[in-house]
Design a protein around this motif. Structure first.
Motif, PDB file in Angstrom:
ATOM      1  N   GLY A 101      -2.344 -15.104 -16.415  1.00 43.33           N
ATOM      2  CA  GLY A 101      -3.265 -15.963 -15.663  1.00 43.33           C
ATOM      3  C   GLY A 101      -2.527 -16.915 -14.732  1.00 43.33           C
ATOM      4  O   GLY A 101      -3.091 -17.888 -14.248  1.00 43.33           O
ATOM      5  N   ASP A 102      -1.252 -16.660 -14.474  1.00 44.16           N
ATOM      6  CA  ASP A 102      -0.457 -17.559 -13.638  1.00 44.16           C
ATOM      7  C   ASP A 102      -0.842 -17.525 -12.163  1.00 44.16           C
ATOM      8  O   ASP A 102      -0.370 -18.345 -11.384  1.00 44.16           O
ATOM      9  N   ASP A 104      -3.512 -18.311 -10.927  1.00 50.94           N
ATOM     10  CA  ASP A 104      -4.292 -19.529 -10.639  1.00 50.94           C
ATOM     11  C   ASP A 104      -3.523 -20.502  -9.752  1.00 50.94           C
ATOM     12  O   ASP A 104      -4.055 -21.002  -8.760  1.00 50.94           O
ATOM     13  N   LEU A 107      -3.204 -19.698  -6.125  1.00 49.64           N
ATOM     14  CA  LEU A 107      -4.420 -19.794  -5.315  1.00 49.64           C
ATOM     15  C   LEU A 107      -4.806 -21.221  -4.948  1.00 49.64           C
ATOM     16  O   LEU A 107      -5.645 -21.428  -4.090  1.00 49.64           O
ATOM     17  N   ALA A 179      -4.020  -3.325  -7.546  1.00 45.06           N
ATOM     18  CA  ALA A 179      -4.814  -2.666  -8.592  1.00 45.06           C
ATOM     19  C   ALA A 179      -4.837  -3.496  -9.869  1.00 45.06           C
ATOM     20  O   ALA A 179      -5.777  -3.401 -10.666  1.00 45.06           O
ATOM     21  N   VAL A 182      -7.845  -5.427 -10.971  1.00 45.95           N
ATOM     22  CA  VAL A 182      -8.929  -4.717 -11.642  1.00 45.95           C
ATOM     23  C   VAL A 182      -8.491  -4.173 -12.995  1.00 45.95           C
ATOM     24  O   VAL A 182      -9.153  -4.377 -14.000  1.00 45.95           O
ATOM     25  N   ILE A 183      -7.321  -3.501 -13.016  1.00 44.84           N
ATOM     26  CA  ILE A 183      -6.958  -2.809 -14.258  1.00 44.84           C
ATOM     27  C   ILE A 183      -5.921  -3.552 -15.088  1.00 44.84           C
ATOM     28  O   ILE A 183      -5.563  -3.116 -16.175  1.00 44.84           O
ATOM     29  N   GLU A 265      -8.282  -9.702  -4.824  1.00 48.26           N
ATOM     30  CA  GLU A 265      -8.305 -11.123  -5.140  1.00 48.26           C
ATOM     31  C   GLU A 265      -9.709 -11.609  -5.491  1.00 48.26           C
ATOM     32  O   GLU A 265      -9.882 -12.480  -6.334  1.00 48.26           O
ATOM     33  N   THR A 266     -10.725 -11.044  -4.819  1.00 46.27           N
ATOM     34  CA  THR A 266     -12.101 -11.462  -5.109  1.00 46.27           C
ATOM     35  C   THR A 266     -12.525 -10.993  -6.501  1.00 46.27           C
ATOM     36  O   THR A 266     -13.530 -11.454  -7.025  1.00 46.27           O
ATOM     37  N   ARG A 267     -11.762 -10.083  -7.082  1.00 45.74           N
ATOM     38  CA  ARG A 267     -12.082  -9.605  -8.423  1.00 45.74           C
ATOM     39  C   ARG A 267     -11.194 -10.253  -9.481  1.00 45.74           C
ATOM     40  O   ARG A 267     -11.243  -9.879 -10.647  1.00 45.74           O
ATOM     41  N   TYR A 268     -10.360 -11.201  -9.061  1.00 47.65           N
ATOM     42  CA  TYR A 268      -9.418 -11.821 -10.000  1.00 47.65           C
ATOM     43  C   TYR A 268     -10.163 -12.471 -11.162  1.00 47.65           C
ATOM     44  O   TYR A 268     -11.130 -13.196 -10.969  1.00 47.65           O
ATOM     45  N   HIS A 269      -9.697 -12.193 -12.367  1.00 52.37           N
ATOM     46  CA  HIS A 269     -10.378 -12.665 -13.580  1.00 52.37           C
ATOM     47  C   HIS A 269      -9.863 -13.986 -14.122  1.00 52.37           C
ATOM     48  O   HIS A 269     -10.562 -14.661 -14.830  1.00 52.37           O
ATOM     49  N   SER A 270      -8.587 -14.257 -13.858  1.00 55.30           N
ATOM     50  CA  SER A 270      -7.905 -15.358 -14.519  1.00 55.30           C
ATOM     51  C   SER A 270      -7.929 -15.120 -16.028  1.00 55.30           C
ATOM     52  O   SER A 270      -8.361 -14.070 -16.495  1.00 55.30           O
ATOM     53  N   THR A 271      -7.468 -16.107 -16.784  1.00 55.48           N
ATOM     54  CA  THR A 271      -7.538 -15.968 -18.238  1.00 55.48           C
ATOM     55  C   THR A 271      -8.115 -17.244 -18.803  1.00 55.48           C
ATOM     56  O   THR A 271      -8.120 -18.267 -18.142  1.00 55.48           O
TER      57      THR A 271
END
Lengths: 273, 349
Positions: A101-102, A104, A107, A179, A182-183, A265-271
């Motif tokens: 999750g680094d 973050d 961004l 990728a 997403v994955i 990037e728009t799909r970034y989940h973070s943790t």
């Protein structure tokens, strides 16, 4: 370029220099690790080349390419790979940013995210690829210039080929790492898109079956960076277009890769914290 | 003058964040198969959250783990893209204008450093001042001011990795404020700090917000942070906002009883936990009107704890009733703990 955007560019370059000097200073806190990883990297690279050399000495030529000619292909690809890894090491290790999750903290900075990411490292230890490639190139050039196959003008085109190859490796690296948005886990994907293909691009594409040749030209176009221009420069066919196409393909690939990155990037989940 | 969404520090409408978590494949080429697979699981991390924050507010954002606090903050700072809904921070879209917004906000993640771990602390400040185009004179006054307020001068030459947690959090806060942001997002800044470091951090945060030039949104698990700092609190649970208002009105709304503890010289006869005391001191087993329940009786300390609702009854009236039972040695009042109020509201909704 307007005055404002020129000043912005200068500012960006200065900031980049400041950031990578910080990254290198931080790395030097762990000198032992740095020295050992550089040595190992060089040894493994040298071993790689020895294997290729052994094969060449045995057969003298590979698909009509003599040892110096293969050396030229090899060196352009190797230097390109080395420069990609040196400048974009953090892109290559991007999986870790997603897992921890680094990303973050990348961004929340007022600069393009790829710039901030890349500036976190300047992988001096990867320069061993560049040095190794350069050594092979010098030997090959000596042989080829002496036999009159190459002119000094072609040396200039070879340097350009290194630029395009570096951009192509960067594009493939960025697209592969995108990728991860997403994955998450991309190690296997990297083996497929980067490691296997970069090794394949070290040698003349004639030795490969058609599907692999086509893949290296049209899908993951690493062959476009070295094989296409070097083939023409060595008088093995093609036209001046062989020198122009790599530039176009490299720039388009980078644009596509950056677009994929932004999409990811728009799909970034973070943790969770 | 009318105020629109652009004049607010934060404008959030119907904010949703759903994760579509791919079901991870294991085994041969697992990563590639996951990429190609369509199998997904939906997780609603934030569900239809709307709120405004006016410039200069100090807002506490609380809720249990996994309630959606961090996800909300990450959408406000441009880290995450909302699935749907509208959000403006300082008049900018955190997603479309992320880089511009980054110059106007400061962010501290308690669990994650934004400093250069292996380098002396001053190097991080140097780098950030260059990154945010802080002028040399502004930078000098920053170092001076934050040495006065947070004592950062004492560890400027120490590598970040050798700082104590308290020192590191002070450095993180200073780093987040170096470019004079108008909004500060703090995600659990006091986590893991000792009592002294927490107090120092709170005093500093109060000072930052004192002139109302910096809006602060604070997420925390330490409700003392909220009590001491926030005039307004937002409570989130299961991704939804379940309370938004002042701490006082939260206390009124939730109605938890105040506890009055009375110590006697001699414990009165006939008192037991669960029985009731009327206004004249009469003891009864069933709850009559205007009576207060006894929570516990302690024979050793000869004390009785009685519950009453402060909004209904003034404390002296209860003391008077207790006085009728015997001679009082000492009294003390315990307000309902903020933890209990929050727990109650989380359970209720």
């Amino acid at each position: 370029m307007s005055r404002g955007s020129f000043r912005r560019l200068i500012g960006l370059i200065r900031l980049y220099a400041l950031l990578i000097s910080a990254a290198v200073r931080a790395k030097m806190q762990y000198k032992f690790d740095f020295v050992t990883s550089t040595l190992l990297e060089s040894l493994m690279g040298a071993y790689d080349y020895m294997v290729a050399l052994a094969a060449l000495w045995r057969f003298h030529t590979v698909a009509g390419w003599n040892i110096y000619e293969v050396g030229l292909l090899y060196s352009v690809s190797k230097i390109g790979w080395g420069l990609y890894r040196t400048f974009l090491e953090e892109v290559d290790r991007f999986e870790g940013y997603i897992v921890r999750g680094d990303y973050d903290s990348i961004l929340v900075r007022p600069y393009p995210s790829l710039f901030v990411l890349a500036s976190r490292n300047f992988a001096l230890e990867r320069l061993s690829f560049v040095i190794q490639g350069a050594a092979v190139m010098v030997i090959s050039l000596k042989g080829l210039l002496a036999s009159g196959v190459l002119s000094l003008a072609s040396v200039f085109h070879l340097l350009l080929a290194i630029v395009w190859t570096t951009l192509l490796f960067s594009a493939v690296g960025i697209a592969t790492s995108a990728a991860a948005f997403v994955i998450v886990r991309i190690e296997e994907l990297q083996v497929f898109t980067q490691n296997a293909t970069s090794t394949a691009s070290l040698y003349p594409l004639e030795i490969y079956p058609a599907w692999l040749r086509n893949m290296l030209l049209y899908v993951i176009p690493l062959g476009v960076g070295n094989y296409i221009p070097v083939r023409y420069l060595l008088g093995k066919g093609g036209t001046w277009l062989n020198l122009a196409v790599p530039a176009v393909v490299a720039l388009l690939s980078i644009m596509l890769a950056v677009w994929l990155w932004r999409l990811g990037e728009t799909r970034y989940h973070s943790t969770g914290s | 003058m009318t105020t629109g969404p652009k004049d607010l520090a934060v404008y959030a409408r119907n904010l949703c964040k759903a994760y579509f978590v791919p079901v991870l494949k294991s085994g041969f080429l697992g990563g590639v198969r996951t990429l190609l697979s369509q199998e997904k699981r939906r997780v609603d991390a934030v569900n239809d959250v709307s709120f405004d924050i006016r410039p200069g507010e100090f807002v506490g954002y609380i809720g249990p783990n996994g309630a959606g606090k961090s996800t909300t903050v990450k959408m406000l700072t441009g880290i995450l893209h909302p699935t749907s809904g509208e959000v403006l921070v300082d008049g900018l879209s955190p997603q479309r204008q992320r880089q511009d917004l980054a110059r106007r906000i400061g962010v501290v993640f308690g669990q994650r450093t934004q400093l250069w771990w292996d380098l002396p602390t001053i190097d991080s400040f140097d780098i950030l001042s260059a990154m945010y185009d802080v002028s040399a004179s502004q930078y000098r006054s920053f170092l001076k001011k934050f040495d006065d307020l947070l004592g950062i001068g004492e560890f400027l030459d120490t590598p970040v990795r050798r700082l104590s947690l308290g020192q590191r959090m002070r450095a993180e806060l200073a780093a987040a404020l170096i470019h004079r942001p108008s909004i500060l997002f703090l995600d659990e800044p006091t986590i893991g700090l000792d009592v002294v470091a927490k107090r120092r951090m709170r005093e500093f945060l109060a000072a930052v917000n004192a002139s109302r030039e910096v809006t602060v949104l604070l997420t925390t698990h330490d409700l003392k942070d909220i009590e001491e700092l926030c005039r307004r609190v937002m409570i989130v649970n299961h991704g939804s906002l379940i309370y938004d208002g002042t701490l006082e009105s939260l206390r009124r709304e939730v109605h938890l009883p105040t506890v009055l503890e009375v110590k006697y010289y001699g414990l009165p006869e006939g008192l037991g936990a669960g029985s009731f005391i009327g206004p004249g001191g009469e003891v009864s087993a069933a709850p009559p009107r205007d009576a207060w329940q006894i929570a516990s009786v302690n024979a050793d300390s000869r004390s009785v704890r009685v519950l009453f609702d402060r909004s209904q009854t003034p404390a002296p009236a209860v003391i008077a009733a207790m006085q009728a039972l015997g001679e009082i040695r000492d009294v003390s009042l315990e307000e309902p703990a903020i933890d209990d109020i929050i727990r109650r509201i989380l359970e209720a909704k």
